[in-house]
Design an enzyme around this catalytic site. Structure first.
Site, PDB file in Angstrom:
ATOM      1  CE1 TYR A 266      63.175  30.691 -22.872  1.00  0.00           C
ATOM      2  CE2 TYR A 266      64.220  29.614 -20.921  1.00  0.00           C
ATOM      3  CZ  TYR A 266      64.106  30.565 -21.572  1.00  0.00           C
ATOM      4  OH  TYR A 266      64.986  31.894 -21.340  1.00  0.00           O
TER       5      TYR A 266
ATOM      6  CD1 TRP B  62      68.602  30.119 -23.181  1.00  0.00           C
ATOM      7  CD2 TRP B  62      70.357  31.491 -23.672  1.00  0.00           C
ATOM      8  NE1 TRP B  62      68.137  31.540 -23.122  1.00  0.00           N
ATOM      9  CE2 TRP B  62      69.305  32.287 -23.303  1.00  0.00           C
ATOM     10  CE3 TRP B  62      71.497  32.148 -24.137  1.00  0.00           C
ATOM     11  CZ2 TRP B  62      69.208  33.593 -23.408  1.00  0.00           C
ATOM     12  CZ3 TRP B  62      71.585  33.509 -24.241  1.00  0.00           C
ATOM     13  CH2 TRP B  62      70.395  34.124 -23.918  1.00  0.00           C
TER      14      TRP B  62
END
Length: 767
Positions: A111, A113
């Protein structure tokens, strides 16, 4: 000669100015009315100081493999290896664990960004490769928002209301008369968007709201959660008590007999249970303004007056994603639905409720009706997963039972963790607990451009390029443009693109043909764009430029929906537009949750005191809010100019009310120690009356830098303090905002956090 390269990041679109292989400037996107200043920091990605520049393996793991001393992670030196050896080791571990323990023992729920690019999206490509190799244990939901979508899926039938498809802000600016903002609606958080963004529009909508004279009430412990020029009334609520205020408002409406009984009968199910709770039938406590005032610290007369106004005017209730990142985080979202339903405002232009406005840049803006570009993960051969914020629970408690959305499930026995493009030692709660959990897997692989705290604690590190060093495209349902991301510079060191890394590993696993489908980088970028373009033409009769034109100009406009009123068709005819819920209606009283009987998520919206809050605090404790910073996103670009400008004395700033500071003999600019039973960190005190009494505000994202074995983090990372428990047995989201701490002046001389991190990193680099 300057070369102009269209590009995009989470902070928006821009043009990179490149001279002789070096980025010399950044120009904002011409169609962005309010570009983020953080775009000028992206040149820091080309700084080699914290980059992973070659494949490396931890010395102990290279010698002993899965039998190595796992407590050597983060302290043993790394040994450089070739790409061929590194990918052999990775493929070998995937085969070994799958063969000996089953694919569910591989946690590839990465997970992060790392890039807004839709092709080189590290976690998507990892999951695509692993699905071709037999599967993996993944995750559901996100750290940003988990409890909220879970309860909305159950009560509204889907999560559109928190994903950007509730009332658009243009219709709020045009029709609303009363706007109550629970949490925030801040351009600070609206700088960013998960898949990139073309235009930042929140500022413009807020100015339209202010110009029209809409009465705005900000319910938040932090006055700066809304720009001061909006002219809002600030209600400095105790953190984690928003549900009580919502219920008190709804209760006042019901006790006055002013609820919209017709709407409740036609459009909701279980409202009789909810109304009975508001009247006090189950517990003998009517949910009144005075009851809510005692819990929230707000004024009861003001609450009563607002309850009347919610019925008398076109009223809109918004709740930030932050509200559901707390113990019992399902309740404020559900209570907001209940309050809007009782007032009869749902489905009216400028009325009802919505979630996440300002939490990301595109929430509330016109949303894309076409197909957004994106790589497919492919079909999943196994269904093993955990809620995203339960990774420490999974690693520490293999075989233990847990619940999620009413299902009983079991944590797998995780032997291999493969993390690509993310940093759990930033975004997970209770980092000291995570550090212990991190010693349990036999092998940890980290693939990232940066030597984050997570990469430091890996067994195998693989250097990925940043978006500056490859070609890609950005776009998502909340961006009105698809945006080109051209390659600006050559890769640093031996870094490779995420696609090339996974393609090489897929080749050694025998699945590269299915992984790459015969396309190279630009073949995929062209293919993904053309999928969106063809859909727009065939399904929506919307013309987008051909790929070569798009790539040359750097952007293509997408078809969007403006002036959207959420649930308008449903309100007009609920029988013809049933919701995907247990009743086909808005659920205010749940048969499913009644049957499950969870103590922490009952059959209707309820006030349940959180595990830690000011109403149960010991003398001297403060409630810590850990919000997104101004100058970066999460832990990205932490040492870039925009981030450094937000620090003082090299540390994160802890915002305190001056009265709280005086009680602790803390002066503005002083180094302070924050601590609780979970950990401790340092920060620089910033005194401001924009913070409510009893509250401390510390931004997330400082790179975790523990000082030796002292347990003290030098950088000001709030997640050494936050509570690592699920929101409830139903939603299992993170509870980061449920956190009590103590603060005191730090009398000792403290080392510089950034210098210390760099020194610690140098100690584990190859000699």
């Amino acid at each position: 000669m300057i070369r102009r390269v269209p590009h995009c990041s989470h902070w928006g679109a821009y043009t990179l100015l490149v001279d002789q292989g070096r980025i010399v400037g950044v120009e904002p996107f011409v169609h962005d009315p309010a570009p983020s200043p953080v775009i000028h920091s992206v040149t820091e990605w080309a700084n080699p100081d914290r980059r992973i520049l070659r494949p490396m393996v931890r010395e102990g793991w290279l010698a002993a493999g899965a039998q190595s001393d796992r407590r050597g992670r983060g302290s043993e030196r790394f040994v450089p290896v070739s790409w061929d050896e590194a990918t052999d080791l990775v493929a070998g571990e995937i085969r070994r664990v799958a063969r000996d323990h089953g694919n569910e023992a591989i946690f590839a729920g990465s997970y992060g960004w790392t890039s807004c690019g839709r092709f080189h999206h590290a976690s998507t490509l990892l999951k695509r490769m692993m699905n071709l190799a037999g599967g993996y244990t993944g995750h559901v939901d996100t750290y940003s928002i988990a409890a909220g979508p879970v309860i909305l899926r159950h009560t509204l039938g889907d999560e559109r209301a928190c994903g950007g498809q509730s009332n658009t802000l243009d219709t709020i600016a045009e029709h609303s008369e009363t706007l109550v903002i629970f949490g925030a609606m801040s351009p600070r958080t609206a700088q960013s968007e998960a898949g990139g963004i073309g235009g930042h529009h929140l500022d413009g909508y807020l100015r339209a709201i202010a110009a029209r004279g809409i009465r705005v009430i900000l319910v938040s412990p932090f006055r700066d959660d809304l720009p001061d020029w909006v002219g809002a009334e600030w209600w400095p609520i105790r953190p984690n008590t928003d549900t009580a205020l919502m219920l008190g408002l709804a209760g006042e409406i019901v006790l006055a007999g002013r609820h919209d009984a017709g709407f409740l009968d036609r459009c909701t199910s279980g409202s009789d249970q909810f109304l009975a709770y508001l009247r006090g039938a189950p517990d003998g406590q009517p949910k009144t303004a005075d009851w809510a005032a005692a819990i929230t610290g707000l004024d009861g007369h003001a609450i009563r007056a607002l309850a009347r106004r919610l019925v008398d005017t076109r009223s809109m209730i918004t709740a930030s994603w932050a509200l559901q990142r707390a113990h019992h985080g399902e309740q404020p979202f559900w209570a907001a639905i209940g309050m809007a339903a009782v007032a009869g405002q749902i489905g009216l232009p400028g009325g009802g409720m919505g979630f996440g406005y300002g939490s990301l840049g595109g929430v509330g803006a016109p949303f894309v009706t076409g197909r957004s570009p994106g790589m497919s993960q492919g079909p999943r051969p196994i269904s093993s997963f955990i809620p995203v914020a339960r990774i420490s629970d999974m690693l520490l408690n293999p075989g233990e039972r847990y619940t999620y959305e009413g299902q009983d499930r079991t944590y797998p026995d995780t032997r291999l963790v493969y993390w690509a493009g993310g940093n759990p030692f930033h975004h997970h709660q209770d980092l000291n607990r995570l550090a212990e959990a991190w010693t349990r897997p036999e092998t940890i692989i980290v693939q990232d451009p940066m030597f984050t705290a997570t990469a430091r604690r890996a067994d195998i590190v693989l250097p990925a390029t940043t978006s500056l060093e490859r070609n890609d495209l950005a776009g998502n349902k909340r961006s009105d443009f698809i945006l080109a991301m051209g390659k600006a510079i050559e890769p640093l060191g031996e870094a490779r693109s995420d696609f090339d890394i996974f393609n090489a590993i897929a080749g050694k696993l025998g699945v590269s043909d299915a992984f790459n489908e015969g396309r190279d980088e630009m073949g995929w970028v062209r293919h993904l764009y053309n999928e969106s373009r063809d859909y727009a033409a065939q399904q929506l009769a919307f013309d987008m430029p051909d790929f070569d034109t798009f790539w040359a100009q750097g952007y293509a406009a997408c078809p969007v929906q403006r002036n959207h009123t959420y649930l308008a068709d449903y309100r007009n005819d609920p029988d013809s537009h049933p919701l995907n819920t247990e009743s086909g209606r808005i659920v205010l009283g749940s048969d499913t949750l009644a049957r499950l009987g969870y103590a922490d998520c009952g059959a209707h919206p309820s006030w349940i005191a959180p595990a830690e809050w000011l109403g149960g605090a010991a003398p001297g404790e403060l409630h810590l809010i850990s919000h997104q910073p101004n100058g970066r996103l999460h832990s990205q670009l932490e040492t870039a100019p925009a981030s450094l400008a937000e620090k003082r004395a090299g540390r994160e700033q802890l915002r305190l009310n001056p009265a709280d500071a005086r009680l602790r003999a803390i002066e503005d600019g002083a180094t302070v120690r924050l601590w609780n039973a979970r950990g401790a960190c340092l920060a620089t005190a910033c005194l401001t009356d924009a913070v409510a009494r009893g509250v401390a505000v510390l931004p997330t994202g400082a790179w975790f830098t523990p000082l030796g074995n002292s347990g003290l983090d030098l950088s000001g990372n709030p997640n050494v303090l936050t509570l690592d428990i699920g929101t409830s047995a139903f939603g299992q989201g993170c509870s980061a905002h449920t956190c009590l701490i103590r603060v005191e002046p730090y009398g000792s001389e403290a080392p510089d956090a950034i210098d210390t991190y760099n020194h610690q990193l140098a100690e584990i680099m190859p000699v």
